[in-house]
Scaffold this active site. Structure first.
Site, PDB file in Angstrom:
ATOM      1  N   HIS A   1       8.593 -10.774 -22.171  1.00 21.24           N
ATOM      2  CA  HIS A   1       8.643  -9.726 -22.325  1.00 21.24           C
ATOM      3  C   HIS A   1       8.916  -8.540 -20.676  1.00 21.24           C
ATOM      4  O   HIS A   1       7.157  -8.706 -20.591  1.00 21.24           O
ATOM      5  CB  HIS A   1       8.401  -8.897 -23.546  1.00 21.24           C
ATOM      6  CG  HIS A   1       7.272  -8.291 -23.630  1.00 21.24           C
ATOM      7  ND1 HIS A   1       7.155  -7.050 -23.553  1.00 21.24           N
ATOM      8  CD2 HIS A   1       6.661  -9.311 -24.825  1.00 21.24           C
ATOM      9  CE1 HIS A   1       5.438  -7.117 -23.939  1.00 21.24           C
ATOM     10  NE2 HIS A   1       5.474  -8.494 -24.435  1.00 21.24           N
ATOM     11  N   ASP A   2      10.176  -8.109 -20.254  1.00 25.46           N
ATOM     12  CA  ASP A   2       9.385  -6.937 -19.455  1.00 25.46           C
ATOM     13  C   ASP A   2       8.965  -7.627 -18.168  1.00 25.46           C
ATOM     14  O   ASP A   2       8.703  -6.793 -17.065  1.00 25.46           O
ATOM     15  CB  ASP A   2       8.635  -5.835 -20.170  1.00 25.46           C
ATOM     16  CG  ASP A   2       9.282  -5.469 -21.234  1.00 25.46           C
ATOM     17  OD1 ASP A   2      10.803  -4.718 -21.206  1.00 25.46           O
ATOM     18  OD2 ASP A   2       8.776  -5.517 -22.215  1.00 25.46           O
TER      19      ASP A   2
ATOM     20  N   GLY B   1       2.980 -10.300 -20.761  1.00 25.83           N
ATOM     21  CA  GLY B   1       4.268  -9.293 -20.930  1.00 25.83           C
ATOM     22  C   GLY B   1       3.999  -8.357 -19.281  1.00 25.83           C
ATOM     23  O   GLY B   1       2.646  -8.112 -18.866  1.00 25.83           O
TER      24      GLY B   1
END
Length: 260
Positions: A123-124, A141
């Site tokens: 994520h991200d 992440g």
């Protein structure tokens, strides 16, 4: 959806937006909030879900999983995104997750990247353009990857780390701090491993530019200087192009610190 480009066993939500030229292989599943641009090819047994946008001319191989929920216990089903650019090759068993609201809200892959089998984008993460990720390279992440970066097979990158433009990691590198542009990193706890001079040459850097960066590398790692003193010395080096400025800016903005 009636075009022969879509295999009859594929399951595509009626709300998904696919260009008429998109090809979808057997048994692939595409969710309601997915958008896919022209001339992208989806292999068999691919799952694309979440709020995922994929650009043009991408080739996505079998068993890839794109747009699944982030592996973050704080995630509460927010409509975060996965955004993939153009002309990327995404090989078998890759996993790309959407972003989180505690991050930037999206995971991004740029253009012209070559992502080999079993790679993971958490994520991200933000990945630039023209990168190569060898098999099983994995990003935790909030990782940022610059343009023309090469990650060796089984490279693991800790959360919030950054890899600068034209940098390279060796096989099975464990990256726990930032890797400055143009440099190489290797080892279980990654350490500096010289200049990515071959990568620079292949991408059009002149001998003078490579020499300038080599002098900066020596100032940081080989002259027993503090990092502040090394930055001062680099700032005093004459140059006609901006590679040393890019290097200084990267080091100055590092929050995790650079490998040393």
């Amino acid at each position: 959806m009636t075009e022969p480009f879509i295999h009859p066993t594929a399951i595509i939500d009626s709300k998904a937006q696919l260009d008429s030229s998109v090809k979808v292989g057997a048994y692939s599943i595409i969710g309601a909030n997915v958008q896919i641009g022209a001339d992208t090819e989806i292999g068999p047994h691919v799952v694309i879900e979440g709020h995922t946008t994929i650009g043009n001319n991408n080739q996505i191989f079998q068993f890839a999983s794109l747009g699944a929920q982030p592996q973050d216990k704080k995630y509460r089903d927010e409509p975060t995104k996965l955004i993939i650019g153009n002309r990327n090759t995404i090989r078998e068993f890759t996993t790309f997750n959407t972003g989180t609201v505690t991050g930037i809200g999206e995971t991004r892959l740029g253009d012209d990247n070559w992502i080999m089998a079993y790679c993971h984008l958490a994520h991200d993460c933000v990945v630039g353009n023209h990168t190569i990720f060898a098999n099983n390279a994995s990003l935790a992440g909030h990782v940022e990857i610059g343009d023309y970066v090469v990650l060796g097979g089984y490279t693991l990158i800790f959360q919030f780390c950054r890899i600068g433009h034209y940098a390279m990691t060796a096989f099975a590198a464990g990256v726990h701090k930032d890797v400055p542009p143009y440099f190489m990193a290797s080892g279980y706890r990654a350490e500096p491993a010289g200049l990515n001079s071959e990568g620079m040459r292949r991408n059009g850097f002149t001998a003078e530019q490579i020499s300038n960066v080599k002098k900066a590398y020596k100032a940081i790692y080989m002259q027993d200087l503090s990092l502040n003193d090394a930055k001062t010395k680099i700032a005093e080096m004459p140059q006609e192009s901006n590679e040393l400025e890019i290097l200084r800016d990267f080091i100055e903005s590092s929050k995790r610190g650079i490998i040393r």
